[in-house]
Design a protein around this motif. Structure first.
Motif, mmCIF file in Angstrom:
data_model
loop_
_atom_site.group_PDB
_atom_site.id
_atom_site.type_symbol
_atom_site.label_atom_id
_atom_site.label_comp_id
_atom_site.label_asym_id
_atom_site.label_seq_id
_atom_site.Cartn_x
_atom_site.Cartn_y
_atom_site.Cartn_z
ATOM 1 N N ALA A 27 -24.631 41.539 -69.307
ATOM 2 C CA ALA A 27 -23.368 41.432 -68.554
ATOM 3 C C ALA A 27 -22.225 41.112 -69.501
ATOM 4 N N ASN A 28 -22.491 40.274 -70.484
ATOM 5 C CA ASN A 28 -21.442 39.915 -71.442
ATOM 6 C C ASN A 28 -21.006 41.122 -72.262
ATOM 7 N N LEU A 153 -20.009 30.455 -64.663
ATOM 8 C CA LEU A 153 -20.056 29.085 -65.202
ATOM 9 C C LEU A 153 -20.342 29.112 -66.701
ATOM 10 N N ALA A 154 -21.324 29.930 -67.109
ATOM 11 C CA ALA A 154 -21.675 29.992 -68.539
ATOM 12 C C ALA A 154 -20.473 30.478 -69.351
ATOM 13 N N PHE A 157 -17.998 27.571 -69.659
ATOM 14 C CA PHE A 157 -18.394 26.500 -70.578
ATOM 15 C C PHE A 157 -18.503 26.990 -72.018
ATOM 16 N N ASN A 158 -18.867 28.254 -72.204
ATOM 17 C CA ASN A 158 -19.034 28.780 -73.573
ATOM 18 C C ASN A 158 -18.632 30.258 -73.605
ATOM 19 N N PRO A 159 -17.310 30.532 -73.684
ATOM 20 C CA PRO A 159 -16.839 31.917 -73.567
ATOM 21 C C PRO A 159 -17.448 32.846 -74.610
ATOM 22 N N LYS A 160 -17.749 32.339 -75.810
ATOM 23 C CA LYS A 160 -18.245 33.233 -76.877
ATOM 24 C C LYS A 160 -19.713 33.575 -76.688
ATOM 25 N N SER A 161 -20.464 32.650 -76.115
ATOM 26 C CA SER A 161 -21.906 32.892 -75.991
ATOM 27 C C SER A 161 -22.402 32.365 -74.633
ATOM 28 N N PRO A 162 -22.085 33.094 -73.555
ATOM 29 C CA PRO A 162 -22.400 32.589 -72.210
ATOM 30 C C PRO A 162 -23.866 32.783 -71.840
ATOM 31 N N LEU A 163 -24.723 31.931 -72.397
ATOM 32 C CA LEU A 163 -26.169 32.047 -72.169
ATOM 33 C C LEU A 163 -26.659 30.940 -71.231
ATOM 34 N N LEU A 167 -25.832 25.793 -69.585
ATOM 35 C CA LEU A 167 -25.824 24.980 -68.354
ATOM 36 C C LEU A 167 -26.643 23.692 -68.495
ATOM 37 N N LEU A 168 -27.406 23.578 -69.603
ATOM 38 C CA LEU A 168 -28.313 22.437 -69.766
ATOM 39 C C LEU A 168 -27.548 21.110 -69.653
ATOM 40 N N GLY A 169 -28.002 20.259 -68.747
ATOM 41 C CA GLY A 169 -27.404 18.922 -68.590
ATOM 42 C C GLY A 169 -26.097 18.895 -67.813
#
Ligand code: CP
Length: 339
Positions: A27-28, A153-154, A157-163, A167-169
């Motif tokens: 998707a990215n 959401l990913a 939180f992390n636009p360059k690497s939305p894996l 989401l952990l934690g």
């Protein structure tokens, strides 16, 4: 690239972390590509995708159709009110009709839970190669929505690497009509699989205590949970308590069409107690994004001014991410079908 093994996509309870990674990574990549014109991807050239939506939809149906066209598929849509459903034809006979027309993939939405799964089983028994993708069934599941919410959401939180590991934690709050929500159920499987803790918030009539155990065991008929360690599910009734320390909040529509008893009588009271507004977000202690799967009851589960505030509310990003996620699902499913 991928160990993808899902011929049909019916529910996220069967997804492994690798499955989530495969969908999000693709998707990215698709997010950055043009979706129209001569530069469409040829991945589904020669494939026929039919959207069998026995229940209304704006986002899911249109974005699946756009996703399929972006991958060069032929797309056939179906409208129940203008179809032979009104003459008493069953969903199975409708599906078989599209199979006989050469459909490679059927995207199915139905107001009754498990209709897509029943269709998939019936097609398997008949030896049909056509794949089924659940576009939302009753209270049960809306896998592409759960995936696009996860991706949104990913990406936040992390636009360059939305894996998935992003989401952990994290602490994700879902507010509102969980009882009738297939979106909430798909989000519970997806978010806890990626190690997020999910706080469910709402009155007991809409958020029964049993939801705290929702992911503790695989659904009936499924041998085991593919996830070794899931995040927790917590239930908190006061919105102020639920929002404290949250990293994101998703608010859900009151699904009046699925309520078979009058569970809520006073929508103004509901908005005061559970409505997400600029004011209630102050309880989070930090700026956080707000998600909503749509469609929205403005002024009930979310204030109109917050819905319009695109610096906080990610609803439009969810819609556009939905096309990339659906492209990824179609791409992965078509690859299986060709093997
Ligand atoms: N979120 C969602 O499923 O919207 P539609 O009913 O418009 O498809």
């Amino acid at each position: 690239m991928s160990n993808w093994s899902h011929r049909h996509v019916l529910d996220l309870s069967t997804f492994s972390v690798d499955d989530y990674s495969s969908v999000l990574e693709l998707a990215n990549r698709f997010r950055a590509l043009p979706r129209t014109g001569a530069r469409k991807l040829p991945a589904l050239q020669g494939k026929l995708v039919a959207t069998l939506f026995f229940e209304p939809s704006t986002r899911t149906r249109s974005s699946f159709e756009l996703a399929a066209k972006s991958l060069s598929a032929d797309v056939q849509s179906f409208s129940p009110s203008n179809s032979s459903i009104s003459k008493g034809e069953t969903p199975l006979d409708t599906a078989l009709t599209y199979v006989a027309m050469g459909a490679d993939l059927l995207i199915v939405r139905h107001s009754s839970s498990n209709v897509p799964e029943q269709l998939a089983n019936s097609l398997e028994q008949r030896g049909a190669k056509t794949a089924i993708l659940n576009g939302g069934d009753g209270f049960h599941s809306h896998p592409s929505q759960g995936l696009l919410d996860l991706f949104t959401l990913a990406t936040f939180f992390n636009p360059k690497s939305p894996l998935p590991s992003t989401l952990l934690g994290k602490r994700i709050v879902i507010v509102g009509d969980i009882l009738h929500s297939r979106v909430a159920r798909s989000n519970l499987w997806a978010l806890t699989a990626c190690g997020a803790d999910v706080v469910l918030c709402g009155p007991p009539s809409l958020v029964p205590e049993q939801f705290a155990n929702f992911v503790d065991a695989p659904p009936p008929g499924q041998a085991e949970d593919p996830i070794q360690k899931r995040g927790q599910i917590l239930i908190m009734r006061p919105l102020k308590e639920a929002l404290k320390g949250a990293d994101a909040v998703m608010t859900l529509r009151l699904q009046k069409e699925r309520m078979n008893q009058n569970l809520l009588t006073d929508l103004n009271r509901y908005h005061i107690d559970y409505g997400i507004t600029h004011k209630s977000l102050e309880w989070c202690g930090k700026p956080i994004p707000v998600l909503h799967p749509g469609p929205v009851n403005r002024g009930v589960e979310i204030s109109s001014s917050l819905l319009n505030d695109r610096s906080i509310c990610l609803i439009e990003k969810q819609v556009s991410n939905g096309i990339s996620i659906r492209m990824a699902l179609l791409y992965l499913m078509a690859a299986i079908e060709s093997n």
